[in-house]
Design a protein around this motif. Structure first.
Motif, short mmCIF file in Angstrom:
data_model
loop_
_atom_site.label_atom_id
_atom_site.label_comp_id
_atom_site.label_asym_id
_atom_site.label_seq_id
_atom_site.Cartn_x
_atom_site.Cartn_y
_atom_site.Cartn_z
N LEU A 279 43.63 25.96 32.02
CA LEU A 279 43.52 27.41 32.21
C LEU A 279 44.78 28.13 31.78
O LEU A 279 44.74 29.28 31.36
CB LEU A 279 43.23 27.74 33.69
N CYS A 280 45.92 27.47 31.91
CA CYS A 280 47.20 28.09 31.58
C CYS A 280 47.73 27.64 30.23
O CYS A 280 48.91 27.83 29.92
CB CYS A 280 48.22 27.79 32.67
N ASN A 281 46.86 27.06 29.43
CA ASN A 281 47.25 26.65 28.08
C ASN A 281 47.34 27.89 27.19
O ASN A 281 46.35 28.59 26.97
CB ASN A 281 46.23 25.66 27.53
N SER A 287 38.13 33.73 25.86
CA SER A 287 36.77 33.23 26.01
C SER A 287 36.75 31.76 26.40
O SER A 287 35.87 31.31 27.14
CB SER A 287 35.99 33.44 24.71
N GLU A 288 37.73 30.99 25.92
CA GLU A 288 37.81 29.57 26.26
C GLU A 288 38.25 29.38 27.71
O GLU A 288 37.78 28.47 28.39
CB GLU A 288 38.77 28.87 25.30
N LEU A 293 36.56 28.48 33.54
CA LEU A 293 36.21 29.05 34.85
C LEU A 293 34.77 28.73 35.21
O LEU A 293 34.47 28.37 36.36
CB LEU A 293 36.43 30.56 34.82
N LYS A 294 33.86 28.85 34.25
CA LYS A 294 32.44 28.60 34.52
C LYS A 294 32.18 27.16 34.95
O LYS A 294 31.19 26.88 35.64
CB LYS A 294 31.60 28.94 33.29
N ARG A 370 31.66 40.71 26.58
CA ARG A 370 30.91 39.58 27.14
C ARG A 370 31.77 38.78 28.11
O ARG A 370 31.28 38.32 29.16
CB ARG A 370 30.40 38.69 26.00
N CYS A 371 33.05 38.59 27.79
CA CYS A 371 33.95 37.89 28.72
C CYS A 371 34.06 38.65 30.03
O CYS A 371 34.04 38.06 31.12
CB CYS A 371 35.34 37.73 28.09
N ALA A 372 34.19 39.98 29.93
CA ALA A 372 34.30 40.80 31.13
C ALA A 372 33.04 40.70 31.98
O ALA A 372 33.11 40.64 33.21
CB ALA A 372 34.58 42.25 30.75
N VAL A 373 31.87 40.67 31.33
CA VAL A 373 30.61 40.55 32.07
C VAL A 373 30.54 39.21 32.81
O VAL A 373 30.14 39.14 33.97
CB VAL A 373 29.41 40.70 31.12
N LEU A 374 30.94 38.13 32.14
CA LEU A 374 30.91 36.81 32.77
C LEU A 374 31.84 36.77 33.98
O LEU A 374 31.49 36.21 35.03
CB LEU A 374 31.31 35.74 31.75
#
Length: 644
Positions: A279-281, A287-288, A293-294, A370-374
């Motif tokens: 996550l901190c890469n 988006s990645e 997160l998902k 789309r990222c914000a929606v997810l």
């Protein structure tokens, strides 16, 4: 007498310096120091004379000596404060540069002791004291063990200068503490509840300021600080401390949000949350990271914190992308594509198209949305997460509320929750501002999807009138060429530039959908047929097939009453079709205003004068066939919207 003599010697030295006589100045100062070696004014003058002469190494030795001999002199500590201020600033004046060179030439022990002493003197000013502590810890990481925890506690509890303290806590103090090799030992002294409190302080600060899209990343780069060498002896090779350097604008967002994720990860490491390291890469795209997160279960202790940070990041970047787009073009408004009315709501919409701008810019905006929606879905995925999110929102400023509310409305539209969009926009009331006009267009698109085409058309026509009013239309005007979208067969959702090039065809398409829905019903509707005929001219010849359907309906109805025909119809093909139809005995056409003295219904057995009048009207109208339609459309919209 001694004070007067030393003052006279100092004055003579200054006079020599003012005319560039450095040797003379040195001679007078040497005399003063020989006669009065214990005089503070003399030693103080020596320090400033050496600095102005560029004798940085000598000035550094002089300052270190004075700190031992005259530690209680107010003037000396004023100089120290001036030097530390210059070190942490970006001022380019000669005095600031000299102070920075002098600081760099001091031994590290002297530097450290100066910062400690200055911080102790500021105990009544929490903000200044913490700034000095942070400066000290950046230059000497070993001091984090002594001052790191104290600084974080002071900033987290400070009630004055709240915004500045929160910024310093999030961007500098916490990263310094959490990146220290003493982190585990320090945090073991703190209750877990207080550590979580620090994390929420960080989230509060970022959520309050995400509308600005910029957070300083000085703290994220503190390990890379280019500190001045204690052995620097000449200003000919200047090196500046980068304690307070600003990053370039293009790096601000990426580094800031990554820093916040790393802060969550560091706290999570101590609390044993087991946050995935990828996550901190820094190499991962937003988006990645959302994809990572998902993959986390909603029960994961860090799920909310990570999803909230990613939501803030995607919203801030999405807003920034929209702002950059509107700086070059017009602001974007989200609307539904024009298609057949649907009664089913709630199903996910998967296709989004951005109109206008470059292909690269379109992709960035759509991907960020789309990222914000997810991420929005993630923080609303269960009751507990939603409650935490609502609690955080209570701390936000009114500007950020507007940003979130605007996104939430777009999110509803994206998911086909059209009734929610309409209800919210109606609750805002009406107005004449740009935002109000854009809201009416959004509302019109949703009403069309809900099947309320009449109200949708009414709103679209009012928007059309507002846009054309702003253009100050006159005869001969036309819209510039554009990539006019096929609003009936494009993506499910459109981000539309709010300017005439895109709004006019979109509103015309909505109005045409309404009139089509009633023009071909069993009951005859000459008004709808007439209005469709007018609108067909806008996108001619693409709407030729629709016009043929209108003509077929007129023939089936065996006539048409359209008394404003010659006011609005200018297309030569339409004029020819209607002229041919007027010469048949199958239709009764009423195309001239009822005020015309010789107006008669065109039918079999009509008198010769009426036929000649109608033929003259067709021939006269053909003269205007080459005129641009936009002025006629403006006239039609004015008459339709403002009709009493």
């Amino acid at each position: 007498m001694a004070d007067e003599s030393s003052s006279w010697l100092i004055q003579r030295s200054r006079e020599c310096l003012s005319v560039g006589d450095n040797d003379g100045a040195d001679a007078w100062i040497f005399t003063a120091t020989s006669l009065y070696p214990h005089s503070f004014p003399v030693q103080h003058e020596v320090l400033h004379t050496q600095m102005k002469a560029g004798q940085i190494a000598q000035a550094a030795l002089q300052l270190a000596n004075m700190l031992q001999r005259f530690n209680n002199k107010k003037e000396l500590w004023q100089d120290v404060h001036s030097m530390l201020t210059a070190v942490s600033s970006e001022a380019n004046d000669a005095t600031s540069e000299r102070w920075r060179y002098l600081f760099g030439a001091l031994d590290s022990d002297v530097q450290q002791e100066m910062l400690r002493s200055c911080a102790e003197q500021c105990e009544d000013d929490v903000l200044s004291q913490c700034q000095l502590f942070i400066q000290l810890m950046k230059l000497f990481p070993g001091t984090v063990l002594e001052f790191g925890l104290e600084t974080v506690k002071l900033l987290s509890r400070c009630s004055s200068h709240r915004l500045l303290c929160q910024k310093m806590l999030v961007n500098e103090a916490l990263p310094l503490l959490l990146s220290s090799c003493h982190c585990q030992a320090l945090l073991s002294r703190v209750p877990v509840d207080e550590i979580v409190f620090w994390l929420y302080k960080a989230l509060f600060y970022c959520s309050q300021n995400c509308s600005e899209c910029l957070i300083s990343t000085a703290a994220s780069d503190f390990m890379k600080t280019d500190l001045m060498s204690p052995t620097l002896t000449s200003p000919s090779t200047p090196r500046r401390s980068s304690i307070a350097n600003r990053v370039k604008p293009e790096n601000v967002l990426r580094d800031s949000w990554l820093m916040l994720l790393r802060l969550v990860q560091s706290i999570g490491l101590f609390l044993r949350w087991n946050i995935p390291s990828e996550l901190c890469n820094s190499a991962l795209l937003l988006s990645e990271r959302v994809a990572v997160l998902k993959s986390l279960p909603k029960s994961h202790p860090a799920y909310f914190h990570v999803s909230f940070v990613l939501l803030l990041e995607s919203l801030a970047k999405y807003r920034a992308a929209l702002h950059m787009n509107s700086a070059n073009e017009s602001p974007l408004v989200m609307v539904s594509s024009i298609a057949e009315s649907e009664s089913q709501h709630g199903s996910e919409v998967q296709t989004l198209a951005v109109l206008g701008g470059t292909e690269g810019g379109k992709k960035v905006i759509s991907d960020l949305f789309r990222c914000a929606v997810l991420c929005w879905d993630a923080v609303h995925s269960d009751k507990t997460l939603k409650t935490d999110f609502v609690n955080l929102r209570k701390k936000w400023s009114s500007a950020d509320w507007e940003m979130i509310d605007s996104f939430e409305v777009d999110c509803w539209l994206y998911k086909r929750n059209f009734s929610q969009v309409v209800a919210y926009l109606q609750s805002l009331g009406e107005g004449d501002s740009l935002a109000a006009t854009m809201a009416r267009l959004k509302q019109a698109s949703c009403l069309a999807k809900m099947g309320n085409l009449a109200k949708s058309c009414e709103l679209a026509m009012s928007v059309l009138l507002s846009v054309l009013d702003e253009m100050h239309i006159s005869v001969g005007d036309e819209l510039p060429d554009s990539e006019l979208a096929d609003f009936t067969n494009s993506a499910d959702v459109l981000l539309l530039p709010f300017d005439a090039v895109y709004v006019v065809p979109y509103c015309v398409a909505i109005a045409a959908e309404h009139y089509k829905s009633i023009a071909f019903e069993v009951e005859r509707n000459d008004i709808a047929l007439s209005h469709l005929m007018v609108l067909c001219q806008y996108d001619w010849p693409n709407m030729h097939q629709l016009f043929l359907q209108v003509m077929k309906r007129v023939k089936d109805n065996r006539g048409l009453i359209f008394e404003s025909f010659f006011k609005y119809i200018r297309d030569i093909d339409m004029l020819e079709e209607m002229m041919w139809l007027s010469n048949t005995d199958t239709c009764q056409l009423c195309l001239l205003p009822s005020s015309s003295q010789r107006q008669r219904t065109v039918t079999r057995g009509v008198d010769k004068e009426s036929k000649e009048e109608l033929r003259d009207a067709f021939e006269n109208q053909a003269k205007y066939a080459e005129d641009k339609f936009i002025s006629t459309l403006y006239l039609f919209v004015q008459d339709t919207v403002r009709k009493p």
